[in-house]
Design a protein around this motif. Structure first.
Motif, PDB file in Angstrom:
ATOM      1  N   GLU A 248      -3.499  -8.911   0.360  1.00 30.25           N
ATOM      2  CA  GLU A 248      -4.227  -7.836  -0.322  1.00 30.25           C
ATOM      3  C   GLU A 248      -4.252  -8.190  -2.026  1.00 30.25           C
ATOM      4  N   ASP A 249      -3.279  -8.783  -2.503  1.00 28.10           N
ATOM      5  CA  ASP A 249      -3.343  -9.365  -3.912  1.00 28.10           C
ATOM      6  C   ASP A 249      -4.525 -10.120  -4.043  1.00 28.10           C
ATOM      7  N   VAL A 252      -7.983  -8.303  -3.420  1.00 31.07           N
ATOM      8  CA  VAL A 252      -8.273  -6.927  -4.518  1.00 31.07           C
ATOM      9  C   VAL A 252      -8.391  -7.658  -6.044  1.00 31.07           C
ATOM     10  N   THR A 253      -7.425  -8.464  -6.295  1.00 28.14           N
ATOM     11  CA  THR A 253      -7.177  -8.993  -7.718  1.00 28.14           C
ATOM     12  C   THR A 253      -7.177 -10.701  -7.613  1.00 28.14           C
ATOM     13  N   ARG A 268     -12.421  -7.417   5.314  1.00 27.19           N
ATOM     14  CA  ARG A 268     -11.463  -6.669   4.284  1.00 27.19           C
ATOM     15  C   ARG A 268     -10.735  -5.624   5.012  1.00 27.19           C
ATOM     16  N   LEU A 272      -6.852  -5.375   4.347  1.00 32.00           N
ATOM     17  CA  LEU A 272      -6.519  -4.322   3.130  1.00 32.00           C
ATOM     18  C   LEU A 272      -5.681  -3.081   3.858  1.00 32.00           C
ATOM     19  N   ALA A 276      -2.698  -0.177  -0.279  1.00 28.80           N
ATOM     20  CA  ALA A 276      -3.383  -1.037  -1.179  1.00 28.80           C
ATOM     21  C   ALA A 276      -4.649  -0.505  -2.115  1.00 28.80           C
ATOM     22  N   VAL A 277      -5.312   0.379  -1.358  1.00 27.86           N
ATOM     23  CA  VAL A 277      -6.615   0.921  -1.812  1.00 27.86           C
ATOM     24  C   VAL A 277      -6.526   2.561  -2.298  1.00 27.86           C
ATOM     25  N   ARG A 342     -14.259   5.915  -2.977  1.00 28.03           N
ATOM     26  CA  ARG A 342     -13.283   4.777  -3.059  1.00 28.03           C
ATOM     27  C   ARG A 342     -13.080   3.616  -2.047  1.00 28.03           C
ATOM     28  N   VAL A 346     -14.137  -0.299  -2.428  1.00 30.48           N
ATOM     29  CA  VAL A 346     -13.084  -1.482  -2.303  1.00 30.48           C
ATOM     30  C   VAL A 346     -13.537  -2.430  -1.267  1.00 30.48           C
TER      31      VAL A 346
END
Length: 385
Positions: A248-249, A252-253, A268, A272, A276-277, A342, A346
């Motif tokens: 997830e890290d 997402v980032t 994804r 995910l 996480a979202v 959202r 994502v």
């Protein structure tokens, strides 16, 4: 609790490797070293692996991942840095002491099955125990148990050439399990298999891990495999670890454009989770939201899901209501919400810049492949000698 620690590991092939490490520490890059006739395969790699964790190292060919793995059990000597397992500095051991550690504490599962064609499946699975001088009755008992765990019950008397590729790899896994080693090192162990068999082996490993809780370092070039297996993932590029984090890290980032470019084709929705979202619960409760309290939102939500719910399970409820999906803890308390907007934002494909190009092979691949090939041969000799 951390069982394995790698600290500032370097591996340089070629002339004056120690001088090359000092140059790298001073800011030199791989291209400069290559012009001097040296190849920096691993540069300043540091990480730790917790007990019972599957730690995946992934990267393109030539990124340094297989070289890094071979330093963890001493098949390749580190140019600089240290490796500690259960507090013991493996980089300070003599060759004899290292062989003992490899025989008793660390097992390796190779990409190529490396089975003895003249030995039965049972004898192949028991070979590591034979090296340890375990009595025959005991080693056959333990090998039989390991084969059963690996899904090969009833094949003990067969020969390797009677088995499919996936079954042969199961024998290799059983051989590693039979020694009851504390640490498993798996080098592209499933990459030579057909896609369906490969997924089956991934399932097998995850199922075994629920029971055995081994500490595993798994090398792969396949991001989907890394995301599926890894509790945490280290992404390597040009000999360096550029990001360590959960699946997830990384999705997402991502640490940089290079990591982000890896993730663009990943599904994804299956990696995910709702946790996480999700947005903060306060965004859906209070003035202007239509819900005065969390209880009101929970009553109206199209679904109430735990944080570990895969994102793909949220599309149905999100499509049937304007009210966001409620994310709840084990007691049913609201901890977050997932509005439809959202969710779509994502899981949408990340944008790539014009310079975010992935090549199929890094420039240093040929040099490292040659070194890695030598490491493979060393690995097979050490594992079966």
């Amino acid at each position: 609790m951390s069982r394995l620690q790698a600290e500032h590991l370097y591996k340089v092939f070629g002339r004056r490797p120690e001088d090359a490490v000092r140059e790298l520490e001073a800011g030199a890059d791989r291209d400069q070293l290559r012009a001097q006739g040296t190849t920096a395969a691993v540069i300043d790699a540091s990480f730790s692996v917790d007990e019972g964790e599957i730690f995946v190292v992934m990267g393109l060919s030539g990124s340094g991942k297989s070289t890094l793995l071979r330093m963890l059990n001493g098949l390749l000597e580190a140019t600089a840095g240290s490796v500690r397992f259960d507090g013991q500095d493996l980089t300070s051991l003599t060759p004899g002491e290292l062989r003992k550690v490899r025989a008793e504490n660390i097992s390796m599962v190779f990409q190529h099955f490396a089975l003895f064609p003249h030995r039965s499946v049972l004898e192949n699975a028991a070979y590591g125990l034979e090296v340890q001088n375990v009595p025959r009755v005991e080693r056959e008992r333990r090998a039989t148990e390991a084969l059963e765990l690996a899904g090969l019950k009833g094949w003990e008397k067969s020969w390797p050439d009677e088995l499919s590729g996936g079954m042969q790899q199961r024998v290799g896994l059983a051989r590693a399990l039979a020694t009851n080693a504390d640490l498993l090192l798996m080098d592209e162990s499933f990459s030579a298999l057909d896609p369906l068999i490969r997924r089956d082996m991934q399932d097998q490993l995850l199922e075994l891990q629920k029971t055995l809780k081994k500490t595993i370092v798994f090398i792969t070039h396949d991001l989907n495999e890394a995301m599926r297996l890894g509790d945490r993932i280290a992404v390597m590029r040009d000999g360096r670890i550029v990001q360590i984090g959960t699946a997830e890290d990384i999705l997402v980032t991502p640490a940089n454009d290079y990591v982000a470019s890896f993730t663009q084709d990943v599904d994804r929705t299956r990696v995910l989770t709702a946790g996480a979202v999700m947005a903060d619960a306060d965004t859906a409760v209070g003035d202007g939201t239509g819900f005065a309290t969390a209880a009101e939102l929970l009553a109206a939500a199209p679904a109430k899901v735990p944080a570990h719910t895969p994102v793909y399970e949220l599309f149905g409820p999100c499509s049937t209501s304007q009210v966001p999906v409620a994310v709840v803890d084990a007691e049913g308390t609201l901890i977050g919400v997932v509005p439809a907007g959202r969710l779509l934002a994502v899981v949408g494909e990340p944008q790539r810049g014009p310079d975010d190009v992935i090549t199929t092979k890094a420039p240093e691949a040929e040099a490292e492949d040659a070194a890695g090939s030598e490491g493979d041969n060393d690995g097979k000799v050490n594992a079966h000698a």
